[in-house]
Motif scaffolding. Structure first.
Motif, PDB file in Angstrom:
ATOM      1  N   ALA A 126      33.203  31.754  48.388  1.00 44.21           N
ATOM      2  CA  ALA A 126      33.212  30.874  47.229  1.00 44.21           C
ATOM      3  C   ALA A 126      32.637  31.601  46.039  1.00 44.21           C
ATOM      4  O   ALA A 126      33.207  31.625  44.981  1.00 44.21           O
ATOM      5  N   SER A 127      31.502  32.186  46.226  1.00 37.80           N
ATOM      6  CA  SER A 127      30.902  32.796  45.058  1.00 37.80           C
ATOM      7  C   SER A 127      31.117  34.270  44.873  1.00 37.80           C
ATOM      8  O   SER A 127      30.722  34.772  43.842  1.00 37.80           O
ATOM      9  N   PRO A 128      31.680  34.985  45.812  1.00 35.19           N
ATOM     10  CA  PRO A 128      31.892  36.377  45.487  1.00 35.19           C
ATOM     11  C   PRO A 128      32.695  36.533  44.233  1.00 35.19           C
ATOM     12  O   PRO A 128      32.536  37.497  43.521  1.00 35.19           O
ATOM     13  N   SER A 129      33.544  35.603  43.959  1.00 34.17           N
ATOM     14  CA  SER A 129      34.256  35.732  42.708  1.00 34.17           C
ATOM     15  C   SER A 129      33.276  35.773  41.566  1.00 34.17           C
ATOM     16  O   SER A 129      33.451  36.515  40.621  1.00 34.17           O
ATOM     17  N   LEU A 130      32.277  34.990  41.675  1.00 37.21           N
ATOM     18  CA  LEU A 130      31.291  34.972  40.616  1.00 37.21           C
ATOM     19  C   LEU A 130      30.532  36.277  40.550  1.00 37.21           C
ATOM     20  O   LEU A 130      30.486  36.932  39.525  1.00 37.21           O
ATOM     21  N   SER A 131      29.966  36.633  41.659  1.00 36.08           N
ATOM     22  CA  SER A 131      29.165  37.840  41.630  1.00 36.08           C
ATOM     23  C   SER A 131      30.041  39.065  41.510  1.00 36.08           C
ATOM     24  O   SER A 131      29.628  40.073  40.964  1.00 36.08           O
ATOM     25  N   MET A 132      31.241  38.954  42.019  1.00 33.21           N
ATOM     26  CA  MET A 132      32.140  40.080  41.858  1.00 33.21           C
ATOM     27  C   MET A 132      32.470  40.273  40.401  1.00 33.21           C
ATOM     28  O   MET A 132      32.542  41.381  39.912  1.00 33.21           O
ATOM     29  N   LEU A 133      32.664  39.197  39.733  1.00 35.77           N
ATOM     30  CA  LEU A 133      32.997  39.349  38.331  1.00 35.77           C
ATOM     31  C   LEU A 133      31.796  39.813  37.549  1.00 35.77           C
ATOM     32  O   LEU A 133      31.912  40.508  36.563  1.00 35.77           O
ATOM     33  N   LEU A 177      40.855  33.169  47.286  1.00 33.48           N
ATOM     34  CA  LEU A 177      39.981  33.321  46.130  1.00 33.48           C
ATOM     35  C   LEU A 177      39.490  34.753  46.011  1.00 33.48           C
ATOM     36  O   LEU A 177      39.610  35.400  44.968  1.00 33.48           O
ATOM     37  N   VAL A 186      40.604  37.647  43.116  1.00 32.83           N
ATOM     38  CA  VAL A 186      39.649  38.340  42.248  1.00 32.83           C
ATOM     39  C   VAL A 186      39.743  39.841  42.445  1.00 32.83           C
ATOM     40  O   VAL A 186      39.713  40.626  41.489  1.00 32.83           O
TER      41      VAL A 186
END
Lengths: 428, 176
Positions: free
Chosen positions: B5-12, B157, B161
């Motif tokens: 769910a959040s790797p997109s966040l931290s990846m970005l 997701l 990303v």
């Protein structure tokens, strides 16, 4: 020299506009969180986008001046100063606004002190990354549930440390250790922050000791806590403590274990659909799973097609390729992505309009374009006119970049941050 | 899975390092594949570059997500197979889906499965549409075959990303 001055001027103006943005977000957070000085907020973000060596200084001004001198020296620098404040705007360019807000709430966005040092580390081990991702994913979903303003600060400290060393993407297996750590660290802060939730906390602390066996079940205590807080919980009749997730039935809903599990599964799916909705550009208005899945499929297919076309383009560019490979491997480009990659969000967007100008044949569009590139396109049109050949593009960019950035930022600062940063995937 | 769910966040957030890694791996892979030096036809070269790009993406992402492992496996074992089926499957899956949806709607309208109400029929149709799209998504995302819907969405997701980062990294390489 002129570039240098204009860069600095641009940077100063942009710094002020950039400073406004995190301040806005900070207003959402509790006062304790907002006590972190904004300047410190900027620095970690900058570090995240540049290689560690370049952005060593903590103060904004120093960083900017460093960048500007280096950029002047290298001749590519107009890209470099951009990232200084771009982290505010650009950091969100690749990220959608929804992500930004959630990130801000989850305070995953490099706030707090410890982040800066952590950014210096590249390529952390998988294990730390796994933990970090599980922890941060926890945080993200939690904050989606609640208006996690109260939790922003504790999340800040934790996620700052967790996320940054693992800036490499490797979201590993959700280690229960990582998640339970995050839960334990979060709960005490929760208790302090929110009195309303105090009644639910005993159950939550019971949940703390739960080690989920099922995959992805870690979110459920948080999610159900969030839901039960809003709806008034009824006690569930979920079984043993150690191996199952405690789920609270909502008021007026069946407490059958089957329907609870189903509801959990549905909630998980809807969580992910929401995240995907934020990721895929132009899907904020879409409701319904089928259409949303359509959009997701289109997006992924268009990205894959883009990879195809880019590889085809690289194949045609071949004569330069060997020069490129040897040169870039040894030196600049691998450092430039550190420097200019802070403008990666920016430069591809700058380049896309030019792509459309000069190589229409190679480009196939995906979905709708974004609001933002229109600004860029207009600017670039005004500055450069149509140019062909990839050779000319960087030069063209070079010349006008300072002007472009200065022109672009006012619009960026005001509203475009909230508009589709992640739509640049569709520019081609 | 949660972590996706959040790797997109931290990846970005850390996407600069991620793109950096992709770029570096790509350059190494290109050099290793002898793309620059050998005489190849255009298609061979293009395939070599794409292969190197996918390998770079998969190694940069790590072994954590399922799609990454599947992609590595595909690249190392079934390279020609994968490339052969990637194009037709894209086109086919979408058109198949559309046709089947139409047929399905026609057949479902007069005869809802177990109940007589129109609402139930709509529900069934909606569910079927979702299922078909999930099937199409499974074919697109590497390694999507063995997943339930929930993990599939998480993988999608993450994969989306990562693809985006790959595209950006390749553009960097292309235009400088």
């Amino acid at each position: 020299m002129d570039m240098n001055e204009s860069n600095e001027k641009g940077m100063e103006s942009n710094a002020s506009s950039g400073a406004g943005i995190p301040v806005e977000w900070q207003c959402q957070f509790s006062a304790a969180y907002a006590s972190c000085p904004p300047a410190q907020q900027h620095a970690p973000m900058m570090d995240s986008f540049a290689s560690a060596g370049l952005w060593a200084s903590t103060s904004q001004a120093m960083a900017f001046s460093d960048v500007s001198t280096m950029s002047a020296a290298r001749g590519r620098g107009f890209l470099a100063p951009v990232p200084g404040f771009l982290p505010q705007s650009l950091g969100h360019f690749p990220v959608d606004s929804g992500f930004i807000e959630r990130a801000a709430r989850a305070s995953c966005f490099g706030g707090g002190g410890g982040v800066m040092g952590a950014y210096a580390g590249f390529g952390a081990a998988d294990q730390t990354m796994n933990n970090a991702f599980s922890g941060s994913s926890e945080a993200l979903l939690d904050h989606q549930r609640k208006n996690g303003n109260e939790k922003a600060e504790p999340e800040l400290g934790r996620n700052g440390h967790d996320d940054v060393p693992s800036s490499e993407v490797a979201g590993g297996d959700c280690s229960s250790k990582g998640t339970s750590d995050s839960k334990k660290r979060r709960r005490p802060n929760e208790m302090g922050a929110d009195q309303v939730q105090s009644s639910h906390l005993p159950a939550d602390s019971a949940n703390e000791s739960v080690h989920s066996k099922d995959k992805g079940e870690e979110s459920s205590p948080a999610t159900t806590t969030g839901k039960s807080k809003g709806k008034g919980a009824k006690e569930t009749s979920e079984s043993q403590k150690e191996e199952y997730i405690h789920v609270r039935a909502r008021r007026g809903q069946a407490t059958n274990s089957h329907s609870l599990a189903e509801r959990l599964r549905r909630e998980k799916i809807s969580e992910r659909m929401k995240l995907l909705q934020d990721l895929v550009p132009g899907c904020s208005k879409v409701t319904g799973k089928a259409v949303m899945l359509d959009e997701i499929i289109n997006y992924v297919q268009s990205l894959q097609r883009q990879v195809e076309f880019l590889s085809m383009k690289l194949a045609t560019v071949n004569p330069r390729l060997d020069l490129n490979i040897e040169g870039l491997l040894s030196k600049d480009l691998l450092r430039f992505p550190g420097v200019s990659s802070s403008s990666i969000g920016f430069s591809p967007e700058m380049m896309h309009p030019q792509l459309q100008l000069s190589q229409p044949g190679l480009i196939q569009g995906g979905a709708a374009g974004m609001a933002n590139p229109d600004v860029f396109r207009r600017i670039i049109h005004a500055q450069l006119g149509a140019k062909d050949g990839s050779q000319q593009m960087p030069h063209a960019l070079n010349g006008s970049f300072s002007d472009v950035t200065q022109m672009a930022y006012p619009s960026l600062g005001s509203q475009d941050l909230s508009i589709r940063p992640s739509q640049d995937g569709f520019q081609m | 899975m949660l972590m996706y769910a959040s790797p997109s966040l931290s990846m970005l957030q850390g996407s600069k390092q991620f793109k950096h890694a992709i770029l570096k791996n790509l350059l190494l892979g290109l050099r290793k594949g002898g793309v620059a030096s050998r005489d190849m036809s255009f298609h061979e070269r293009k395939n070599a570059i794409r292969h190197a790009a996918d390998a770079a993406l998969a190694t940069a992402r790590g072994v954590a997500p399922c799609w990454s492992r599947s992609l590595t496996a595909e690249l190392s074992h079934g390279r020609h197979l994968r490339h052969a089926k990637s194009r037709p499957s894209e086109c086919k899956s979408r058109s198949k889906m559309v046709c089947k949806n139409k047929i399905l709607r026609r057949s479902l309208r007069p005869r809802p499965k177990s109940k007589a109400t129109a609402k139930a029929a709509r529900v069934v149709v909606a569910r079927t549409m979702v299922r078909r799209r999930a099937r199409a998504l499974r074919e697109i995302v590497p390694g999507g075959r063995g997943m339930d819907e929930c993990t599939l969405l998480g993988e999608t997701l993450d994969y989306a990303v990562s693809l985006k980062a790959q595209v950006d990294a390749m553009q960097l390489l292309c235009y400088c």
